[in-house]
Design a protein around this motif. Structure first.
Motif, PDB file in Angstrom:
ATOM      1  N   PRO A  78       0.814  -1.379   0.164  1.00 17.33           N
ATOM      2  CA  PRO A  78      -0.057   0.109  -0.073  1.00 17.33           C
ATOM      3  C   PRO A  78       0.775   1.332   0.046  1.00 17.33           C
ATOM      4  O   PRO A  78       0.343   2.487  -0.230  1.00 17.33           O
ATOM      5  N   ASP A  79       1.910   1.322   0.312  1.00 15.53           N
ATOM      6  CA  ASP A  79       2.902   2.456   0.328  1.00 15.53           C
ATOM      7  C   ASP A  79       3.330   2.810  -1.102  1.00 15.53           C
ATOM      8  O   ASP A  79       3.837   3.771  -1.231  1.00 15.53           O
ATOM      9  N   MET A  80       3.110   1.781  -1.989  1.00 16.89           N
ATOM     10  CA  MET A  80       3.501   2.219  -3.477  1.00 16.89           C
ATOM     11  C   MET A  80       2.391   3.162  -3.978  1.00 16.89           C
ATOM     12  O   MET A  80       1.329   2.949  -3.655  1.00 16.89           O
ATOM     13  N   ASP A  81       2.787   4.298  -4.660  1.00 16.61           N
ATOM     14  CA  ASP A  81       2.238   5.340  -5.169  1.00 16.61           C
ATOM     15  C   ASP A  81       3.090   5.800  -6.188  1.00 16.61           C
ATOM     16  O   ASP A  81       4.190   5.584  -6.406  1.00 16.61           O
ATOM     17  N   ALA A  82       2.344   6.838  -7.002  1.00 16.49           N
ATOM     18  CA  ALA A  82       3.178   7.707  -7.996  1.00 16.49           C
ATOM     19  C   ALA A  82       4.247   8.304  -7.741  1.00 16.49           C
ATOM     20  O   ALA A  82       5.405   8.591  -8.584  1.00 16.49           O
ATOM     21  N   SER A  83       4.540   8.670  -6.599  1.00 14.61           N
ATOM     22  CA  SER A  83       5.764   9.219  -6.062  1.00 14.61           C
ATOM     23  C   SER A  83       6.840   8.446  -5.782  1.00 14.61           C
ATOM     24  O   SER A  83       7.906   8.982  -5.812  1.00 14.61           O
ATOM     25  N   ASN A  84       6.564   6.985  -5.440  1.00 15.07           N
ATOM     26  CA  ASN A  84       7.683   6.301  -5.473  1.00 15.07           C
ATOM     27  C   ASN A  84       7.776   4.973  -6.038  1.00 15.07           C
ATOM     28  O   ASN A  84       8.205   3.876  -5.938  1.00 15.07           O
ATOM     29  N   THR A  85       6.923   5.021  -7.158  1.00 15.36           N
ATOM     30  CA  THR A  85       6.827   3.767  -8.151  1.00 15.36           C
ATOM     31  C   THR A  85       7.046   4.157  -9.674  1.00 15.36           C
ATOM     32  O   THR A  85       6.532   5.341 -10.050  1.00 15.36           O
ATOM     33  N   VAL A  86       7.584   3.413 -10.280  1.00 12.44           N
ATOM     34  CA  VAL A  86       7.481   3.621 -11.861  1.00 12.44           C
ATOM     35  C   VAL A  86       7.513   2.094 -12.368  1.00 12.44           C
ATOM     36  O   VAL A  86       8.196   1.074 -11.925  1.00 12.44           O
ATOM     37  N   MET A  87       6.873   2.019 -13.550  1.00 11.29           N
ATOM     38  CA  MET A  87       6.953   0.667 -14.465  1.00 11.29           C
ATOM     39  C   MET A  87       7.848   0.742 -15.696  1.00 11.29           C
ATOM     40  O   MET A  87       7.952   1.862 -16.202  1.00 11.29           O
ATOM     41  N   ILE A  88       8.632  -0.197 -15.663  1.00 11.76           N
ATOM     42  CA  ILE A  88       9.708  -0.164 -16.766  1.00 11.76           C
ATOM     43  C   ILE A  88       9.368  -1.501 -17.690  1.00 11.76           C
ATOM     44  O   ILE A  88       9.130  -2.639 -17.138  1.00 11.76           O
ATOM     45  N   GLY A  89       9.169  -0.998 -18.896  1.00  9.74           N
ATOM     46  CA  GLY A  89       8.715  -2.054 -19.763  1.00  9.74           C
ATOM     47  C   GLY A  89       8.989  -1.972 -21.157  1.00  9.74           C
ATOM     48  O   GLY A  89       9.354  -0.987 -21.526  1.00  9.74           O
ATOM     49  N   ASP A  90       8.902  -2.979 -21.953  1.00 12.88           N
ATOM     50  CA  ASP A  90       9.086  -2.872 -23.722  1.00 12.88           C
ATOM     51  C   ASP A  90       7.889  -2.800 -24.346  1.00 12.88           C
ATOM     52  O   ASP A  90       7.949  -2.674 -25.707  1.00 12.88           O
ATOM     53  N   ARG A  91       6.774  -3.273 -23.735  1.00 11.32           N
ATOM     54  CA  ARG A  91       5.533  -3.493 -24.753  1.00 11.32           C
ATOM     55  C   ARG A  91       4.414  -2.660 -24.165  1.00 11.32           C
ATOM     56  O   ARG A  91       4.446  -1.779 -23.281  1.00 11.32           O
ATOM     57  N   ILE A  92       3.502  -2.448 -25.261  1.00 10.63           N
ATOM     58  CA  ILE A  92       2.222  -1.757 -25.024  1.00 10.63           C
ATOM     59  C   ILE A  92       1.608  -2.102 -23.741  1.00 10.63           C
ATOM     60  O   ILE A  92       0.952  -1.222 -23.135  1.00 10.63           O
ATOM     61  N   TYR A  93       1.429  -3.522 -23.505  1.00  7.69           N
ATOM     62  CA  TYR A  93       0.906  -3.780 -22.359  1.00  7.69           C
ATOM     63  C   TYR A  93       1.564  -3.237 -20.875  1.00  7.69           C
ATOM     64  O   TYR A  93       0.764  -3.082 -19.914  1.00  7.69           O
ATOM     65  N   ASP A  94       2.614  -2.925 -20.975  1.00 12.92           N
ATOM     66  CA  ASP A  94       3.347  -2.321 -19.768  1.00 12.92           C
ATOM     67  C   ASP A  94       2.867  -0.798 -19.770  1.00 12.92           C
ATOM     68  O   ASP A  94       2.665  -0.337 -18.781  1.00 12.92           O
ATOM     69  N   VAL A  95       2.809  -0.145 -20.899  1.00 13.79           N
ATOM     70  CA  VAL A  95       2.447   1.348 -20.944  1.00 13.79           C
ATOM     71  C   VAL A  95       0.750   1.369 -20.385  1.00 13.79           C
ATOM     72  O   VAL A  95       0.555   2.194 -19.576  1.00 13.79           O
ATOM     73  N   ILE A  96      -0.054   0.535 -20.805  1.00 12.67           N
ATOM     74  CA  ILE A  96      -1.315   0.603 -20.767  1.00 12.67           C
ATOM     75  C   ILE A  96      -1.525   0.073 -19.228  1.00 12.67           C
ATOM     76  O   ILE A  96      -2.420   0.943 -18.671  1.00 12.67           O
ATOM     77  N   GLY A  97      -0.924  -0.660 -18.809  1.00 14.87           N
ATOM     78  CA  GLY A  97      -0.933  -1.082 -17.436  1.00 14.87           C
ATOM     79  C   GLY A  97      -0.598  -0.068 -16.378  1.00 14.87           C
ATOM     80  O   GLY A  97      -1.456   0.114 -15.382  1.00 14.87           O
ATOM     81  N   ALA A  98       0.431   0.826 -16.677  1.00  8.71           N
ATOM     82  CA  ALA A  98       0.879   1.765 -15.745  1.00  8.71           C
ATOM     83  C   ALA A  98      -0.124   2.871 -16.135  1.00  8.71           C
ATOM     84  O   ALA A  98      -0.411   3.562 -14.974  1.00  8.71           O
ATOM     85  N   GLU A  99      -0.506   3.034 -17.287  1.00 10.59           N
ATOM     86  CA  GLU A  99      -1.435   4.161 -17.398  1.00 10.59           C
ATOM     87  C   GLU A  99      -2.844   4.237 -16.584  1.00 10.59           C
ATOM     88  O   GLU A  99      -3.411   4.828 -15.908  1.00 10.59           O
TER      89      GLU A  99
END
Length: 84
Positions: free
Chosen positions: A20-41
């Motif tokens: 629960p301490d994960m939020d946009a201020s301390n989390t980033v998704m790193i990926g190479d596919r559209i699925y990673d970008v959509i999941g983060a969005e």
């Protein structure tokens, strides 16, 4: 491994619920596919797209990652700049 969460956005949401301490201020998704970008969005976290991965040309059309890096060194530099 349980095969309960097949979409990347569901995997990210599950991990965020477990930490629960994960939020946009301390989390980033790193990926190479559209699925990673959509999941983060869909989970309102920033995403770094690694351009050397498996994405096909044009795969990200209509989706803008927060950052795109071309090399591991660029990724390292970007990540270090985020924690300072």
């Amino acid at each position: 491994m349980e095969d309960k969460r097949r979409e990347k956005e569901d995997v990210i949401a599950y991990v965020r619920a477990k930490f629960p301490d994960m939020d946009a201020s301390n989390t980033v998704m790193i990926g190479d596919r559209i699925y990673d970008v959509i999941g983060a969005e869909m989970n309102s976290i920033p995403v770094i797209h690694c351009a050397w991965g498996y994405a096909q040309p044009g795969e990200l059309e209509g989706h803008e990652p927060d950052y795109t890096v071309q090399t591991v060194e660029e990724l390292r530099t970007l990540l270090l700049s985020m924690i300072q």
